[in-house]
Design a protein around this motif. Structure first.
Motif, PDB file in Angstrom:
ATOM      1  N   ARG A   4     -12.620  16.941   1.865  1.00 22.28           N
ATOM      2  CA  ARG A   4     -12.388  16.327   3.164  1.00 22.28           C
ATOM      3  C   ARG A   4     -11.195  15.369   3.084  1.00 22.28           C
ATOM      4  O   ARG A   4     -11.211  14.415   2.320  1.00 22.28           O
ATOM      5  N   PHE A   5     -10.194  15.679   3.875  1.00 18.01           N
ATOM      6  CA  PHE A   5      -9.021  14.817   3.914  1.00 18.01           C
ATOM      7  C   PHE A   5      -9.353  13.519   4.642  1.00 18.01           C
ATOM      8  O   PHE A   5     -10.026  13.530   5.678  1.00 18.01           O
ATOM      9  N   ASP A   6      -8.863  12.421   4.106  1.00 18.96           N
ATOM     10  CA  ASP A   6      -9.092  11.126   4.736  1.00 18.96           C
ATOM     11  C   ASP A   6      -7.851  10.260   4.533  1.00 18.96           C
ATOM     12  O   ASP A   6      -7.772   9.460   3.613  1.00 18.96           O
ATOM     13  N   PHE A   7      -6.879  10.445   5.438  1.00 23.06           N
ATOM     14  CA  PHE A   7      -5.644   9.662   5.336  1.00 23.06           C
ATOM     15  C   PHE A   7      -5.855   8.225   5.779  1.00 23.06           C
ATOM     16  O   PHE A   7      -5.022   7.360   5.504  1.00 23.06           O
ATOM     17  N   GLY A   8      -6.969   7.962   6.473  1.00 22.82           N
ATOM     18  CA  GLY A   8      -7.254   6.606   6.914  1.00 22.82           C
ATOM     19  C   GLY A   8      -7.416   5.634   5.763  1.00 22.82           C
ATOM     20  O   GLY A   8      -7.152   4.434   5.912  1.00 22.82           O
ATOM     21  N   VAL A   9      -7.810   6.162   4.604  1.00 25.80           N
ATOM     22  CA  VAL A   9      -7.967   5.309   3.425  1.00 25.80           C
ATOM     23  C   VAL A   9      -6.633   4.679   3.015  1.00 25.80           C
ATOM     24  O   VAL A   9      -6.605   3.589   2.425  1.00 25.80           O
ATOM     25  N   LEU A  10      -5.534   5.337   3.363  1.00 28.04           N
ATOM     26  CA  LEU A  10      -4.216   4.871   2.937  1.00 28.04           C
ATOM     27  C   LEU A  10      -3.578   3.870   3.897  1.00 28.04           C
ATOM     28  O   LEU A  10      -2.570   3.250   3.556  1.00 28.04           O
ATOM     29  N   LEU A  11      -4.155   3.712   5.076  1.00 28.48           N
ATOM     30  CA  LEU A  11      -3.561   2.812   6.071  1.00 28.48           C
ATOM     31  C   LEU A  11      -3.376   1.381   5.570  1.00 28.48           C
ATOM     32  O   LEU A  11      -2.348   0.757   5.857  1.00 28.48           O
ATOM     33  N   PRO A  12      -4.315   0.814   4.820  1.00 30.18           N
ATOM     34  CA  PRO A  12      -4.097  -0.561   4.321  1.00 30.18           C
ATOM     35  C   PRO A  12      -2.934  -0.691   3.338  1.00 30.18           C
ATOM     36  O   PRO A  12      -2.503  -1.815   3.037  1.00 30.18           O
ATOM     37  N   PHE A  13      -2.423   0.448   2.862  1.00 31.52           N
ATOM     38  CA  PHE A  13      -1.371   0.410   1.843  1.00 31.52           C
ATOM     39  C   PHE A  13       0.000   0.792   2.396  1.00 31.52           C
ATOM     40  O   PHE A  13       0.911   1.087   1.616  1.00 31.52           O
ATOM     41  N   TRP A  14       0.153   0.762   3.728  1.00 30.62           N
ATOM     42  CA  TRP A  14       1.424   1.195   4.303  1.00 30.62           C
ATOM     43  C   TRP A  14       2.587   0.302   3.862  1.00 30.62           C
ATOM     44  O   TRP A  14       3.714   0.772   3.693  1.00 30.62           O
ATOM     45  N   GLU A  15       2.312  -0.983   3.643  1.00 28.34           N
ATOM     46  CA  GLU A  15       3.382  -1.874   3.180  1.00 28.34           C
ATOM     47  C   GLU A  15       3.874  -1.485   1.789  1.00 28.34           C
ATOM     48  O   GLU A  15       5.068  -1.568   1.495  1.00 28.34           O
ATOM     49  N   GLN A  16       2.935  -1.071   0.927  1.00 25.13           N
ATOM     50  CA  GLN A  16       3.334  -0.637  -0.417  1.00 25.13           C
ATOM     51  C   GLN A  16       4.208   0.611  -0.354  1.00 25.13           C
ATOM     52  O   GLN A  16       5.189   0.736  -1.099  1.00 25.13           O
ATOM     53  N   PHE A  17       3.848   1.538   0.551  1.00 26.81           N
ATOM     54  CA  PHE A  17       4.662   2.746   0.699  1.00 26.81           C
ATOM     55  C   PHE A  17       6.070   2.393   1.187  1.00 26.81           C
ATOM     56  O   PHE A  17       7.065   2.919   0.668  1.00 26.81           O
ATOM     57  N   PHE A 188      -4.453  13.870  -3.372  1.00 23.16           N
ATOM     58  CA  PHE A 188      -3.879  14.835  -2.438  1.00 23.16           C
ATOM     59  C   PHE A 188      -3.211  14.114  -1.267  1.00 23.16           C
ATOM     60  O   PHE A 188      -2.044  14.367  -0.950  1.00 23.16           O
ATOM     61  N   GLU A 189      -3.911  13.193  -0.659  1.00 19.24           N
ATOM     62  CA  GLU A 189      -3.372  12.481   0.490  1.00 19.24           C
ATOM     63  C   GLU A 189      -2.167  11.628   0.100  1.00 19.24           C
ATOM     64  O   GLU A 189      -1.149  11.591   0.807  1.00 19.24           O
ATOM     65  N   ILE A 190      -2.259  10.944  -1.031  1.00 21.31           N
ATOM     66  CA  ILE A 190      -1.176  10.058  -1.465  1.00 21.31           C
ATOM     67  C   ILE A 190       0.111  10.829  -1.701  1.00 21.31           C
ATOM     68  O   ILE A 190       1.192  10.429  -1.234  1.00 21.31           O
ATOM     69  N   TYR A 191       0.026  11.970  -2.386  1.00 19.73           N
ATOM     70  CA  TYR A 191       1.254  12.693  -2.701  1.00 19.73           C
ATOM     71  C   TYR A 191       1.766  13.505  -1.516  1.00 19.73           C
ATOM     72  O   TYR A 191       2.955  13.839  -1.462  1.00 19.73           O
ATOM     73  N   ILE A 192       0.906  13.802  -0.561  1.00 18.40           N
ATOM     74  CA  ILE A 192       1.386  14.384   0.691  1.00 18.40           C
ATOM     75  C   ILE A 192       2.224  13.351   1.439  1.00 18.40           C
ATOM     76  O   ILE A 192       3.309  13.649   1.951  1.00 18.40           O
TER      77      ILE A 192
END
Length: 222
Positions: A4-17, A188-192
């Motif tokens: 199950r894809f869950d890109f929402g987990v990455l939202l708190p890290f948008w500044e790091q990206f 998977f989500e991070i490298y996408i």
């Protein structure tokens, strides 16, 4: 097993990206600027009247162009300390990228210089211009128009090549992605997302360079 894809987990890290993107652009910019300086000197050296200078320049270009960039990074970061020159990851990354860019830029610049008719050199000399003035006004400017697209592509290539320096812990987008992977276990989500950011940066700069070439370059070579 269903993933199950869950890109929402990455939202708190948008500044790091975004920080990773900024570091990647800064690293590529520093490297290409230094690399162009190296490339110009090397291109001139390859046309030197002295055989030893031509040999050194040619050996440098062939060595860099025919060895893996990862090996070059490891040589600078892990090898040079044995000679007493220990560099921090970012310094080693900039040095490796600059040396690599310089070798490829040298061939691009040399190709542009060789495309200038020999008669223009003679015309400059007949006007009483000094060799440096001939190179600057009569050779370099017309050559720049020829090589600008290739140099633009070299910048985009350097931008993508920065991902390799994460192997020595130099901080940029790939290193940020690896760090977040160990925190979230959402590879998977991070490298996408990382792939999408690299693609966006590449397309953005390719578009910018096309606009510069189309709108401003005729002014630059006057």
């Amino acid at each position: 097993m269903t993933y199950r894809f869950d890109f929402g987990v990455l939202l708190p890290f948008w500044e790091q990206f975004l920080r990773g993107c900024g570091l990647t652009i800064l690293l590529a910019t520093c490297s290409i600027v230094i690399g162009l300086a190296i490339g110009i000197v090397t291109a001139l050296a390859k046309g030197s009247l002295f055989r030893s200078v031509r040999l050194i320049a040619t050996s440098y270009v062939e060595l860099i162009r025919n060895t893996p960039f990862l090996v070059q990074v490891f040589f600078i970061y892990f090898g040079l300390p044995t000679l007493g020159l220990a560099l921090k990851p970012w310094s080693a990354a900039i040095l490796a990228l600059s040396v690599n860019c310089g070798a490829f830029a040298a061939e691009v610049i040399r190709g542009g210089i060789d495309a200038i008719p020999k008669g223009q050199y003679e015309a400059g000399a007949a006007l009483g211009l000094k060799p440096l003035q001939v190179f600057r006004y009569i050779v370099l400017k017309p050559a720049l128009r020829i090589i600008f697209p290739a140099l633009s592509g070299q910048f985009v290539l350097a931008l993508l090549t920065t991902s390799i320096v994460s192997s020595i812990s130099a901080e940029e987008l790939t290193a940020v992605a690896q760090s977040l992977d160990t925190m979230t276990f959402r590879s998977f989500e991070i490298y996408i997302v990382a792939t999408a950011l690299y693609l966006a940066m590449s397309l953005m700069f390719a578009t910018i360079f096309k606009l510069v070439n189309r709108a401003c370059f005729s002014y630059l070579v006057k």
